[in-house]
Design an enzyme around this catalytic site. Structure first.
Site, short mmCIF file in Angstrom:
data_model
loop_
_atom_site.label_atom_id
_atom_site.label_comp_id
_atom_site.label_asym_id
_atom_site.label_seq_id
_atom_site.Cartn_x
_atom_site.Cartn_y
_atom_site.Cartn_z
N HIS A 108 0.06 5.03 7.19
CA HIS A 108 0.73 5.61 6.03
C HIS A 108 1.18 7.05 6.24
CE1 HIS A 108 -2.04 2.42 4.50
NE2 HIS A 108 -0.93 2.06 3.88
N ASP A 145 -2.75 8.51 7.75
CA ASP A 145 -3.67 7.63 8.48
C ASP A 145 -2.84 6.77 9.43
OD1 ASP A 145 -2.64 5.45 7.06
OD2 ASP A 145 -4.36 5.28 5.70
N SER A 164 0.80 -1.23 0.00
CA SER A 164 0.00 0.00 0.00
C SER A 164 0.84 1.28 0.00
CB SER A 164 -0.94 0.02 1.21
OG SER A 164 -0.20 -0.02 2.42
#
Length: 351
Positions: free
Chosen positions: A329, A326, A36
């Protein structure tokens, strides 16, 4: 970033600008594999819940629209593409943009919640690295059709390959999965990951890759979600997790050196994410940040993917003040700093 590091980065950027003549990038193309941290929209096209194709993701990106990037804006790999002279980013392979001349600058095969451990991706219905390689094979056939066999071969051998994986294997699998942590010590699990890493690099090399940059694990224990879940009511980084990351990174360095010695013509650089991010987290003010414990989205303690949404109460107004976007990340502002560090450590892949 210290003064000497800043001056070196500025110098290298100046040198790169001199080399980028007539809008020509420094390398033919950029190929991205992993998780991600570098996914630019492949997960949008999967049945996974691990997606970021809705607000507030992307609110500071081009046109202020979510793309599937797990960030408020650009990823470190986006800044890296810009540093290399690309004016657009390698398209997510599963999107409609991944066709025709758009493929000449490379492609992005990364998938949120993927990792070196095959089962990690399967747990989250993500694209395992083995499948990412299959897509790369498919890409090569398309490239021959677009550019011809000779040009395609030159593009494949002269391009840079970025690999980012391992974080999900620990944070989203090992630490929360008794089927793993009760069977393997962190050291044993990292050995399993390294074996998968070796196979992946060998297979990528077999498909023509010669310039590979692989990122280390970040300080996993400093991720807001990790502190919230495992910090025992402390606001400090989880020391044990960071030790696991350092141990893995040491193995990654040694193993990568061994691969380079063994595989003729391979240039592989381990790109350190751990120390730069740890420095930012432990001294945010000195790096231009206001908040390192809480992320921007929602409460900033846990949210990621579907938990970080347009209705998340408390989402910050200015993400550039936050180290993390978040719970897992970095923010765009952090990614910019990390990308500049990648530039200095990965310059040998360019020249």
């Amino acid at each position: 970033m210290g003064i000497s590091q800043f001056l070196l980065t500025s110098f290298l950027l100046d040198v790169l600008v001199l080399y980028v003549v007539n809008g020509q990038p420094l390398v033919p193309a950029l190929f991205i594999f992993g998780d991600s941290v570098v996914d630019v929209g492949n997960n949008n096209h999967l049945s996974t819940i691990v997606k970021a194709n809705f607000p507030p993701y992307g609110r500071d990106f081009i046109n202020h629209r979510p793309t599937g990037r797990f960030c408020n804006g650009k990823l470190a790999s986006d800044f890296t593409a810009e540093n290399l002279g690309f004016t657009t980013y390698p398209p997510a392979y599963l999107t409609k943009k991944a066709k025709g001349n758009n493929l000449l600058i490379g492609a992005n095969f990364a998938s949120g919640s993927s990792g070196y451990y095959e089962t990690t991706a399967k747990l989250y219905d993500a694209i395992p690295l083995s499948q990412q390689l299959q897509y790369f094979k498919e890409y090569q056939k398309k490239l021959v059709g677009i550019a011809g066999k000779s040009n395609a071969s030159s593009i494949i051998s002269g391009s840079i390959y970025l690999v980012s994986a391992g974080s999900s294997d620990f944070a989203q699998n090992y630490y929360i999965n008794p089927l793993l942590y009760k069977v393997y010590t962190p050291d044993e699990f990292s050995d399993i990951l390294i074996q998968s890493y070796v196979k992946f690099i060998q297979d990528l090399y077999g498909l023509g890759a010669r310039k590979i940059g692989v990122t280390t694990l970040p300080p996993i224990g400093c991720l807001p979600a990790a502190i919230t879940l495992f910090g025992s009511d402390s606001n400090e980084c989880v020391t044990k997790f960071n030790k696991d990351a350092v141990s893995f990174n040491n193995k990654l360095n040694a193993t990568s050196q061994g691969l380079q010695n063994r595989l003729s013509g391979l240039k592989i650089v381990v790109l350190d994410i751990y120390q730069p991010l740890y420095n930012i987290v432990t001294d945010p003010a000195d790096n231009g940040f206001f908040e390192a414990r809480k992320a921007c989205c929602g409460t900033g303690l846990l949210e990621t993917s579907i938990l970080c949404n347009a209705k998340s109460v408390g989402t910050c107004a200015n993400a550039s003040e936050y180290v993390f976007w978040d719970g897992f990340h970095p923010s765009e502002a952090t990614n910019k700093i990390l990308a500049d560090d990648l530039l200095t450590s990965g310059i040998s892949l360019v020249f």
